[in-house]
Design a protein around this motif. Sequence first.
Motif, PDB file in Angstrom:
ATOM      1  N   ILE A   1       0.829  -1.207   0.000  1.00 50.56           N
ATOM      2  CA  ILE A   1       0.000   0.000   0.000  1.00 50.56           C
ATOM      3  C   ILE A   1       0.863   1.256   0.000  1.00 50.56           C
ATOM      4  O   ILE A   1       0.609   2.196  -0.752  1.00 50.56           O
ATOM      5  CB  ILE A   1      -0.945   0.002   1.212  1.00 50.56           C
ATOM      6  CG1 ILE A   1      -2.002  -1.089   1.043  1.00 50.56           C
ATOM      7  CG2 ILE A   1      -1.615   1.367   1.390  1.00 50.56           C
ATOM      8  CD1 ILE A   1      -2.861  -1.314   2.264  1.00 50.56           C
ATOM      9  N   PHE A   2       1.922   1.262   0.831  1.00 48.03           N
ATOM     10  CA  PHE A   2       2.718   2.473   1.003  1.00 48.03           C
ATOM     11  C   PHE A   2       4.020   2.462   0.217  1.00 48.03           C
ATOM     12  O   PHE A   2       4.831   3.361   0.346  1.00 48.03           O
ATOM     13  CB  PHE A   2       3.019   2.692   2.490  1.00 48.03           C
ATOM     14  CG  PHE A   2       1.782   2.966   3.287  1.00 48.03           C
ATOM     15  CD1 PHE A   2       1.085   4.143   3.104  1.00 48.03           C
ATOM     16  CD2 PHE A   2       1.320   2.059   4.204  1.00 48.03           C
ATOM     17  CE1 PHE A   2      -0.057   4.411   3.836  1.00 48.03           C
ATOM     18  CE2 PHE A   2       0.188   2.307   4.944  1.00 48.03           C
ATOM     19  CZ  PHE A   2      -0.517   3.485   4.756  1.00 48.03           C
ATOM     20  N   GLY A   3       4.240   1.472  -0.600  1.00 50.24           N
ATOM     21  CA  GLY A   3       5.442   1.396  -1.416  1.00 50.24           C
ATOM     22  C   GLY A   3       6.479   0.488  -0.795  1.00 50.24           C
ATOM     23  O   GLY A   3       6.562   0.361   0.410  1.00 50.24           O
ATOM     24  N   GLY A   4       7.245  -0.159  -1.634  1.00 46.67           N
ATOM     25  CA  GLY A   4       8.280  -1.060  -1.140  1.00 46.67           C
ATOM     26  C   GLY A   4       7.873  -2.504  -1.324  1.00 46.67           C
ATOM     27  O   GLY A   4       6.863  -2.835  -1.939  1.00 46.67           O
ATOM     28  N   GLU A   5       8.680  -3.384  -0.793  1.00 46.30           N
ATOM     29  CA  GLU A   5       8.408  -4.816  -0.864  1.00 46.30           C
ATOM     30  C   GLU A   5       8.938  -5.448   0.411  1.00 46.30           C
ATOM     31  O   GLU A   5       9.563  -4.794   1.232  1.00 46.30           O
ATOM     32  CB  GLU A   5       9.056  -5.433  -2.096  1.00 46.30           C
ATOM     33  CG  GLU A   5      10.545  -5.156  -2.187  1.00 46.30           C
ATOM     34  CD  GLU A   5      11.105  -5.566  -3.523  1.00 46.30           C
ATOM     35  OE1 GLU A   5      12.017  -6.388  -3.514  1.00 46.30           O
ATOM     36  OE2 GLU A   5      10.638  -5.070  -4.549  1.00 46.30           O
TER      37      GLU A   5
END
Length: 57
Positions: free
Chosen positions: A33-37
């Motif tokens: 949802i907020f970016g990244g992995e």
Amino acid sequence: MRTLNIIAMALLVIGGLNWLLVGLFSFDLVAAIFGGEVGTRTTLSRIVYVIVGIAAL
């Protein structure tokens, strides 16, 4: 105080579901949802994890 309890419960449920997804499918919903992995953390996802952790306490 009732509002704070409801917010804390919602954060615990979100955190629990997130960690269930991480454990079963290696899918980090907060990072998605907020970016990244999984493995990398954006500032925003770290803030969400901290809030959930505080709610758990």
